[in-house]
Design a protein around this motif. Structure first.
Motif: not given
Length: 94
Positions: A8-23
């Motif tokens: 339900r929290n669609i505004r939260m940024r997607a993260t992998i291992m605690g980092l945003p996708i670009t980082l």
């Protein structure tokens, strides 16, 4: 049967291992380059140095995500916007 939770929290940024996708992509580029260096220069010092570099990079990126710094070059807009002439010279003849 397995139950899935509704996201339900669609505004939260997607993260992998605690980092945003670009980082995370930056981290993976660093890891791939490190692996290439290890393959072509197989020395113990290089391996330890690259492991240390990647660990420090991950730590720095994760700290940056927690507390991002904002770059401010200066004031963008003036405090007061006015049509008054700033020059003390008078262009009108009295």
């Amino acid at each position: 049967m397995k139950r899935y939770k509704v996201y339900r929290n669609i505004r939260m940024r997607a993260t992998i291992m605690g980092l945003p996708i670009t980082l995370f992509a930056l981290m993976m580029v660093s890891v791939v380059c490190s692996l290439l260096l290890v393959i072509f220069t197989f020395q113990f010092g290089v391996i330890v140095g690259l492991l240390l570099f990647n660990a420090l990079l991950y730590g720095a990126l994760s700290q940056w995500v927690k507390r991002p710094f904002q770059i401010t070059a200066g004031k963008t807009f003036p405090d007061i916007i006015s049509n008054k002439r700033l020059s003390p010279l008078s262009y009108v003849q009295h």
